[in-house]
Write an enzyme that holds these catalytic residues in place. Structure first.
Site, PDB file in Angstrom:
ATOM      1  N   PRO A 136     -88.368 -22.991 -15.678  1.00  0.00           N
ATOM      2  CA  PRO A 136     -88.132 -23.091 -17.123  1.00  0.00           C
ATOM      3  C   PRO A 136     -88.975 -22.151 -17.985  1.00  0.00           C
ATOM      4  O   PRO A 136     -89.837 -22.581 -18.749  1.00  0.00           O
ATOM      5  CB  PRO A 136     -88.443 -24.561 -17.410  1.00  0.00           C
ATOM      6  N   CYS A 137     -88.684 -20.871 -17.915  1.00  0.00           N
ATOM      7  CA  CYS A 137     -89.405 -19.884 -18.721  1.00  0.00           C
ATOM      8  C   CYS A 137     -89.129 -20.053 -20.210  1.00  0.00           C
ATOM      9  O   CYS A 137     -89.889 -19.553 -21.033  1.00  0.00           O
ATOM     10  CB  CYS A 137     -89.088 -18.468 -18.246  1.00  0.00           C
TER      11      CYS A 137
END
Length: 181
Positions: A136-137
């Site tokens: 989850p950047c």
């Protein structure tokens, strides 16, 4: 064996999903600026080419993404195959540790994986992530809280963070994406 890829439409854009040897190696925005560079890195790193198709892990990833975009808060837990340098993989593992609904700054992420002087390298590794949403950047913000640096674009980043409850919802109509899955 090839990297099997297929397209997946989300409420905020089109993703390319790819699998290799029973693991997801690609979940990335089709229209990202560095699409060619990411594709070359994956194909070179694994040593094979893309081929249109699907696999059990792609089907599992699609099911999990459908639940995610429906507002389901369950883990995205398909097996992942991360292709990158040791430093990039360390950053990506740290990203996986950011809880659903939470955010961190690039500075905080840098402190966790290296030190504050490595903030540009950490940001570059974040940008090289080919497994968006599963790694989850989108949960990383600028040090001032700004929504910066997302391969899917700022509107998609805002949508994902709002979906997770990490940001207050914007006015209706902020993102007029391609429609439901």
């Amino acid at each position: 064996m090839d990297i099997l890829i297929r397209s997946f439409i989300t409420p905020v854009g089109e993703l390319l999903l790819g699998s290799y040897h029973g693991a997801l190696c690609l979940c990335d925005w089709k229209e990202r600026r560095s699409r060619d560079a990411v594709d070359r890195r994956l194909q070179r790193g694994i040593g094979v080419r893309y081929k249109e198709g699907t696999s059990p892990v792609i089907e599992q990833a699609m099911d999990q993404l459908i639940a995610y975009f429906a507002g389901g808060h369950r883990p995205l837990d398909v097996p992942l195959h991360m292709v990158g340098t040791e430093f990039q993989r360390r950053v990506w593992e740290a990203l996986r540790g950011i809880p659903y609904g939470a955010t961190v700054s690039y500075a905080e992420l840098s402190d966790q994986v290296a030190d504050r002087t490595a903030i540009r390298a950490v940001a570059a590794a974040n940008g090289a992530n080919a497994l968006s949403i599963f790694i989850p950047c989108h949960r990383v913000l600028g040090s001032d809280g700004d929504l910066v640096g997302y391969a899917g674009g700022v509107k998609a980043k805002r949508f994902l963070l709002e979906l997770e409850g990490a940001l207050m919802r914007s006015a209706p109509g902020l993102f007029d994406g391609p429609g439901p899955m």
